[in-house]
Design a protein around this motif. Sequence first.
Motif, PDB file in Angstrom:
ATOM      1  N   VAL A 235       0.889  -1.196   0.087  1.00  0.00           N
ATOM      2  CA  VAL A 235       0.114   0.019  -0.170  1.00  0.00           C
ATOM      3  C   VAL A 235       0.906   1.350   0.013  1.00  0.00           C
ATOM      4  O   VAL A 235       1.667   1.314   0.754  1.00  0.00           O
TER       5      VAL A 235
ATOM      6  N   GLU B  38      -7.606   4.152  -4.479  1.00  0.00           N
ATOM      7  CA  GLU B  38      -8.630   4.548  -3.519  1.00  0.00           C
ATOM      8  C   GLU B  38      -8.655   5.816  -3.081  1.00  0.00           C
ATOM      9  O   GLU B  38      -7.710   6.587  -2.805  1.00  0.00           O
ATOM     10  N   GLU B  39      -9.876   6.288  -2.835  1.00  0.00           N
ATOM     11  CA  GLU B  39     -10.034   7.634  -2.013  1.00  0.00           C
ATOM     12  C   GLU B  39      -9.396   7.445  -0.795  1.00  0.00           C
ATOM     13  O   GLU B  39      -9.636   6.242  -0.046  1.00  0.00           O
TER      14      GLU B  39
ATOM     15  N   LYS C 276       0.951   1.021  13.608  1.00  0.00           N
ATOM     16  CA  LYS C 276       1.950   0.364  12.667  1.00  0.00           C
ATOM     17  C   LYS C 276       3.118   1.227  12.332  1.00  0.00           C
ATOM     18  O   LYS C 276       3.903   0.264  11.765  1.00  0.00           O
TER      19      LYS C 276
ATOM     20  N   ILE D  26     -11.127  -0.552   5.745  1.00  0.00           N
ATOM     21  CA  ILE D  26      -9.793  -0.354   5.132  1.00  0.00           C
ATOM     22  C   ILE D  26      -9.359  -1.671   4.358  1.00  0.00           C
ATOM     23  O   ILE D  26      -8.813  -1.574   3.320  1.00  0.00           O
ATOM     24  N   GLU D  27      -9.351  -2.858   5.268  1.00  0.00           N
ATOM     25  CA  GLU D  27      -9.147  -3.979   4.486  1.00  0.00           C
ATOM     26  C   GLU D  27      -9.732  -5.073   5.374  1.00  0.00           C
ATOM     27  O   GLU D  27     -10.089  -4.873   6.600  1.00  0.00           O
TER      28      GLU D  27
HETATM   29  P1  AMP Z   1      -3.879  -1.911   4.230  1.00  0.00           P
HETATM   30  O1  AMP Z   1      -2.492  -3.011   3.879  1.00  0.00           O
HETATM   31  O2  AMP Z   1      -4.785  -2.100   3.355  1.00  0.00           O
HETATM   32  O3  AMP Z   1      -4.254  -2.101   5.676  1.00  0.00           O
HETATM   33  O4  AMP Z   1      -3.302  -0.563   4.175  1.00  0.00           O
HETATM   34  C1  AMP Z   1      -2.160  -0.279   4.999  1.00  0.00           C
HETATM   35  C2  AMP Z   1      -2.473   1.056   5.506  1.00  0.00           C
HETATM   36  O5  AMP Z   1      -2.538   2.096   4.846  1.00  0.00           O
HETATM   37  C3  AMP Z   1      -3.695   1.224   6.429  1.00  0.00           C
HETATM   38  O6  AMP Z   1      -3.612   0.765   7.738  1.00  0.00           O
HETATM   39  C4  AMP Z   1      -3.985   2.591   6.413  1.00  0.00           C
HETATM   40  O7  AMP Z   1      -3.135   3.009   7.445  1.00  0.00           O
HETATM   41  C5  AMP Z   1      -3.483   2.916   4.944  1.00  0.00           C
HETATM   42  N1  AMP Z   1      -4.758   3.137   4.144  1.00  0.00           N
HETATM   43  C6  AMP Z   1      -5.205   2.023   3.206  1.00  0.00           C
HETATM   44  N2  AMP Z   1      -6.273   2.448   2.757  1.00  0.00           N
HETATM   45  C7  AMP Z   1      -6.308   3.765   3.211  1.00  0.00           C
HETATM   46  C8  AMP Z   1      -7.375   4.631   2.717  1.00  0.00           C
HETATM   47  N3  AMP Z   1      -8.341   4.459   1.780  1.00  0.00           N
HETATM   48  N4  AMP Z   1      -7.363   5.698   3.654  1.00  0.00           N
HETATM   49  C9  AMP Z   1      -6.670   6.156   4.312  1.00  0.00           C
HETATM   50  N5  AMP Z   1      -5.507   5.397   4.575  1.00  0.00           N
HETATM   51  C10 AMP Z   1      -5.644   4.111   4.156  1.00  0.00           C
END
Ligand code: AMP
Length: 424
Positions: free
Chosen positions: A161, A192-193, A221, A289-290
Amino acid sequence: MSNPKIILLLGGGGREHTFAWKLSLDPGCTQLFIAPGNAGTAECGVNVPISATDFPAIRAFVLENNVGTVIVGPEEPLVRGIVDYFLNDPDLRDIGVIGPSAAGAQLEGSKAFAKKFMERHGIPTARYREVTTVEDGEDFLKTLSPPFVLKADGLAAGKGVLILDNRAEALDALRTMLAGQFGEASRRVVIEEFLSGIEFSVFVLTDGKTFKILPEAKDYKRVGEGDTGPNTGGMGAVSPVPFVTPELWEKVETRIIRPTVQGLSAENMDYKGFVFFGLINVGGNPFVIEYNCRMGDPETEAVLPRLKNNLSDLFRDLLGGQLNRTQIEIIPETAATIMLTAGGYPGDYRKGDPIQIQDKEEDSLYLHAGTTIRDGQLVTNGGRVLAITSFGNSPADAVAKSLQAVERVHFEGKYFRRDIGRDL
Ligand code: AMP
Ligand code: GLY
């Protein structure tokens, strides 16, 4: 004959030591094997030198040792289809495996799959587009305002990401990703937004039809204090999370958890395991978010110690289709976990440094992550080395106890954050 009380746990991090510790106190587990485990799990059961993704070796071990239950810690074996591997083998079919099928694990294994799943089931998440060409990405980026979020579709060891401050950087990053920055995982990218808010993690145990909610947690994190510096696997965790009020919980359950489990059921997905919802609170409203198809690390180190139930009871009900009758019982105190890492992590770091633990704090749990025994000596064996969990009456109290416990551990380059839970 396989025996459900003979358990094989796959994985070898702090999450798995926490599972192994809990199982070591569980009358429903008469023998515990951990593959590959670490120096901590070796004190709870027998480590076996098999990789968590070596399915044929796991098969042979399970049959030779009458293992009746397999608990899958990390995502990789799940995304690679370990559950299907067991179900499709007549000799393994009756062995209970805790984890989703490959189809269900796509919730974590493909960001594009997860987004489409959420779209189908009306689950709140950031607006997005799935792209395979720079041109397509450029069009969508024009509709967004900075910062821009780019996600490799596939598994990228937590590194997939990227968050970029301006459009030109985002386009450059997109180009590099599509060209294979994360191998096949980034040939498809989800744009993504950006959502602004505070993140928290929610966990459920589900059989794909019904679910039981476990305690929530907050993960830290970034490597640096004040949430600065690069992302890591997680530097600490606190459970429960004070800002997750009953009102917010209600929204999480009705808008996110229920529709997710109903979606799994409606799509006939074989899912008997954990769902980890990575959520963000945007002005009082939760968004996904995930998804992950397993427990979090280090969230597990704060969540499982609060669980009063024996895992063997939960897993028996889960596999037996009787999760409905299960009552989850939780210790109300706060648990706080501080991760000790090797100097340099999440960049380059050394392995093999001797670890001394003197006069452990009796009320704290010293959970091993990247550790091993070499020539009789406990040594570092990963970026995240040890996770220390303590209970308290508040996040501040629990963290203070863990900070004290951290002082008993010595190794060259030891690093940790002192500000875990300070924002709560
Ligand atoms: P993920 O691996 O999808 O958890 O993404 C890693 C980190 O990126 C997340 O813990 C968030 O801090 C950040 N993140 C992911 N997607 C978004 C989003 N759409 N908006 C803001 N922060 C995001
Ligand atoms: N702590 C975040 C994760 O396990 O993915």
